[in-house]
Design a protein around this motif. Sequence first.
Motif, PDB file in Angstrom:
ATOM      1  N   LEU A 126      31.959  15.510  24.608  1.00  0.00           N
ATOM      2  CA  LEU A 126      33.291  15.339  25.184  1.00  0.00           C
ATOM      3  C   LEU A 126      34.037  14.184  24.523  1.00  0.00           C
ATOM      4  CD1 LEU A 126      32.408  15.870  28.951  1.00  0.00           C
ATOM      5  CD2 LEU A 126      33.690  17.432  27.471  1.00  0.00           C
ATOM      6  N   ALA A 127      33.313  13.105  24.227  1.00  0.00           N
ATOM      7  CA  ALA A 127      33.945  11.964  23.561  1.00  0.00           C
ATOM      8  C   ALA A 127      34.432  12.349  22.170  1.00  0.00           C
ATOM      9  CB  ALA A 127      32.960  10.801  23.484  1.00  0.00           C
ATOM     10  N   GLN A 128      33.564  13.000  21.412  1.00  0.00           N
ATOM     11  CA  GLN A 128      33.924  13.361  20.042  1.00  0.00           C
ATOM     12  C   GLN A 128      35.008  14.435  19.992  1.00  0.00           C
ATOM     13  OE1 GLN A 128      29.869  14.136  18.656  1.00  0.00           O
ATOM     14  NE2 GLN A 128      30.041  12.349  17.326  1.00  0.00           N
ATOM     15  N   LYS A 129      35.040  15.280  21.002  1.00  0.00           N
ATOM     16  CA  LYS A 129      36.068  16.321  21.063  1.00  0.00           C
ATOM     17  C   LYS A 129      37.457  15.705  21.153  1.00  0.00           C
ATOM     18  CE  LYS A 129      37.103  20.687  23.402  1.00  0.00           C
ATOM     19  NZ  LYS A 129      36.709  21.612  24.494  1.00  0.00           N
ATOM     20  N   GLU A 130      37.555  14.522  21.761  1.00  0.00           N
ATOM     21  CA  GLU A 130      38.834  13.820  21.875  1.00  0.00           C
ATOM     22  C   GLU A 130      38.948  12.690  20.853  1.00  0.00           C
ATOM     23  OE1 GLU A 130      39.999  12.663  25.768  1.00  0.00           O
ATOM     24  OE2 GLU A 130      39.602  14.640  26.644  1.00  0.00           O
ATOM     25  N   ASN A 131      38.099  12.751  19.830  1.00  0.00           N
ATOM     26  CA  ASN A 131      38.115  11.759  18.746  1.00  0.00           C
ATOM     27  C   ASN A 131      37.877  10.331  19.244  1.00  0.00           C
ATOM     28  OD1 ASN A 131      38.716  13.675  16.645  1.00  0.00           O
ATOM     29  ND2 ASN A 131      40.834  13.719  17.397  1.00  0.00           N
ATOM     30  N   LYS A 132      37.011  10.201  20.233  1.00  0.00           N
ATOM     31  CA  LYS A 132      36.602   8.889  20.739  1.00  0.00           C
ATOM     32  C   LYS A 132      35.210   8.577  20.185  1.00  0.00           C
ATOM     33  CE  LYS A 132      39.986   9.174  23.958  1.00  0.00           C
ATOM     34  NZ  LYS A 132      41.095   8.241  24.182  1.00  0.00           N
ATOM     35  N   ASN A 133      34.914   7.291  20.014  1.00  0.00           N
ATOM     36  CA  ASN A 133      33.601   6.960  19.463  1.00  0.00           C
ATOM     37  C   ASN A 133      32.657   6.302  20.472  1.00  0.00           C
ATOM     38  OD1 ASN A 133      34.511   4.328  19.623  1.00  0.00           O
ATOM     39  ND2 ASN A 133      34.772   4.066  17.418  1.00  0.00           N
ATOM     40  N   ARG A 134      33.034   6.323  21.757  1.00  0.00           N
ATOM     41  CA  ARG A 134      32.123   5.888  22.818  1.00  0.00           C
ATOM     42  C   ARG A 134      32.652   6.409  24.150  1.00  0.00           C
ATOM     43  NH1 ARG A 134      32.693  -0.575  22.576  1.00  0.00           N
ATOM     44  NH2 ARG A 134      30.574  -0.401  23.379  1.00  0.00           N
ATOM     45  N   TRP A 135      31.837   6.310  25.192  1.00  0.00           N
ATOM     46  CA  TRP A 135      32.271   6.779  26.506  1.00  0.00           C
ATOM     47  C   TRP A 135      31.943   5.751  27.579  1.00  0.00           C
ATOM     48  CZ3 TRP A 135      27.746   6.940  29.190  1.00  0.00           C
ATOM     49  CH2 TRP A 135      26.574   7.333  28.518  1.00  0.00           C
ATOM     50  N   VAL A 136      32.644   5.873  28.714  1.00  0.00           N
ATOM     51  CA  VAL A 136      32.413   4.991  29.854  1.00  0.00           C
ATOM     52  C   VAL A 136      32.113   5.842  31.084  1.00  0.00           C
ATOM     53  CG1 VAL A 136      34.912   4.845  30.340  1.00  0.00           C
ATOM     54  CG2 VAL A 136      33.347   3.128  31.295  1.00  0.00           C
ATOM     55  N   GLU A 137      31.060   5.466  31.802  1.00  0.00           N
ATOM     56  CA  GLU A 137      30.674   6.141  33.041  1.00  0.00           C
ATOM     57  C   GLU A 137      30.762   5.139  34.182  1.00  0.00           C
ATOM     58  OE1 GLU A 137      28.009   7.782  36.246  1.00  0.00           O
ATOM     59  OE2 GLU A 137      28.032   5.827  35.284  1.00  0.00           O
ATOM     60  N   LYS A 138      31.284   5.597  35.332  1.00  0.00           N
ATOM     61  CA  LYS A 138      31.443   4.703  36.478  1.00  0.00           C
ATOM     62  C   LYS A 138      30.810   5.306  37.721  1.00  0.00           C
ATOM     63  CE  LYS A 138      34.604   4.790  39.451  1.00  0.00           C
ATOM     64  NZ  LYS A 138      34.774   5.109  40.920  1.00  0.00           N
ATOM     65  N   THR A 139      29.733   4.686  38.182  1.00  0.00           N
ATOM     66  CA  THR A 139      29.161   4.970  39.491  1.00  0.00           C
ATOM     67  C   THR A 139      28.814   3.614  40.090  1.00  0.00           C
ATOM     68  OG1 THR A 139      28.202   7.064  38.712  1.00  0.00           O
ATOM     69  CG2 THR A 139      27.359   6.163  40.787  1.00  0.00           C
ATOM     70  N   PRO A 140      29.497   3.171  41.152  1.00  0.00           N
ATOM     71  CA  PRO A 140      29.283   1.813  41.671  1.00  0.00           C
ATOM     72  C   PRO A 140      27.826   1.452  41.911  1.00  0.00           C
ATOM     73  CG  PRO A 140      31.200   2.785  42.710  1.00  0.00           C
ATOM     74  CD  PRO A 140      30.571   3.877  41.881  1.00  0.00           C
ATOM     75  N   THR A 141      27.045   2.386  42.471  1.00  0.00           N
ATOM     76  CA  THR A 141      25.658   2.067  42.820  1.00  0.00           C
ATOM     77  C   THR A 141      24.733   1.957  41.609  1.00  0.00           C
ATOM     78  OG1 THR A 141      25.390   4.430  43.295  1.00  0.00           O
ATOM     79  CG2 THR A 141      25.717   2.971  45.176  1.00  0.00           C
ATOM     80  N   ASN A 142      25.248   2.188  40.416  1.00  0.00           N
ATOM     81  CA  ASN A 142      24.442   1.937  39.211  1.00  0.00           C
ATOM     82  C   ASN A 142      23.930   0.503  39.176  1.00  0.00           C
ATOM     83  OD1 ASN A 142      24.675   4.486  38.119  1.00  0.00           O
ATOM     84  ND2 ASN A 142      26.328   3.970  36.702  1.00  0.00           N
TER      85      ASN A 142
END
Length: 340
Positions: A126-142
Amino acid sequence: MPRKENLKSPIFICGCSRSGTTLLRTILGNHSNIYKIKGETFLFTKNKKLIINALEKKLSNPNETKYLIMSILASLFEGGLNAIPYIEKDEFPAYIKRMSDELMTHEKVDFINDVYDAFDLCANYLAQKENKNRWVEKTPTNIHFIPFTLSHYPDAKIIEIHRDPRAVYLSWKNAEHEYFKKSDFLEAIVTWRKSINAGLKYKNVLKDQYYQVQYKDLILSPENEIKKLCEFLNEDFEPQMLNVKVFNSFFEDTKDKTGFNKIAINRWENLLSENEKILVDLLTKKYRDVLNYPDSNAKLTLSNLLPFLLFTTKTSIESRKEIGEILKSKITLLIKGKGL
């Protein structure tokens, strides 16, 4: 399955719920290099076993691999908890099916052995499909399972956002989500305390991999704080990171409003009762002192403490016992005329 070499270390946002984690994800998602995972996946929080149980399948044939990919995609787009009905009924939206068809032709699909291999493939795709070179995930309880997260992504960047506990309590109290409606006031306080305790521990251990940002600082000095975040992430600051919508407010119409809502910082001062201020002050003081959150101006009296000893709470037995001991000790001091 290892990430492709041209993808940078992933970013995980965590902290107590109602502390600004969604705002922070929006800010980072506005960066041209960072893909924003839209849902809270809960895949790295081991206490949400229902999700993992729903996802874990023996991958003995391509159909099961595709099922797993669709499940992960649903978690990424809809959120882990919202994805469970799709997973259990094996009924996925058309856009998820189309995307899974694309992923089934990926060169690394044969290397998928478990949920986390599938997550890695989907997030990277999904990141590369939008030409991004990293991703961010957010789940507070992580925040409670950071070692587990790092076992999958040893080079991950962890960002914790924390907020004044009285503001968290007020936001929790007025939240529309069913989870918050079912919990009581002590749940907000206990959750804040546990999150802050975990954050302080991991900050000292992880050092350069861990970054803490205060909600108040982010709201009052957004450009300065975002530049610090970019430096931590080794990314260039981009002005569009400041273009955020005002959301998650339960006190005013925020439709089409943009910017950083400064009213939310100290709104609790006028909207919490004296009893509520006292209780949150008392039960969070140990951590507030460390984080420089001052006491409120509410006055502690015997009459505004006694009712809370009789309050039926949905928190754990351990939490009830600890909170009860704190309240009893303060009541004893008040009776002896020593105040706080």
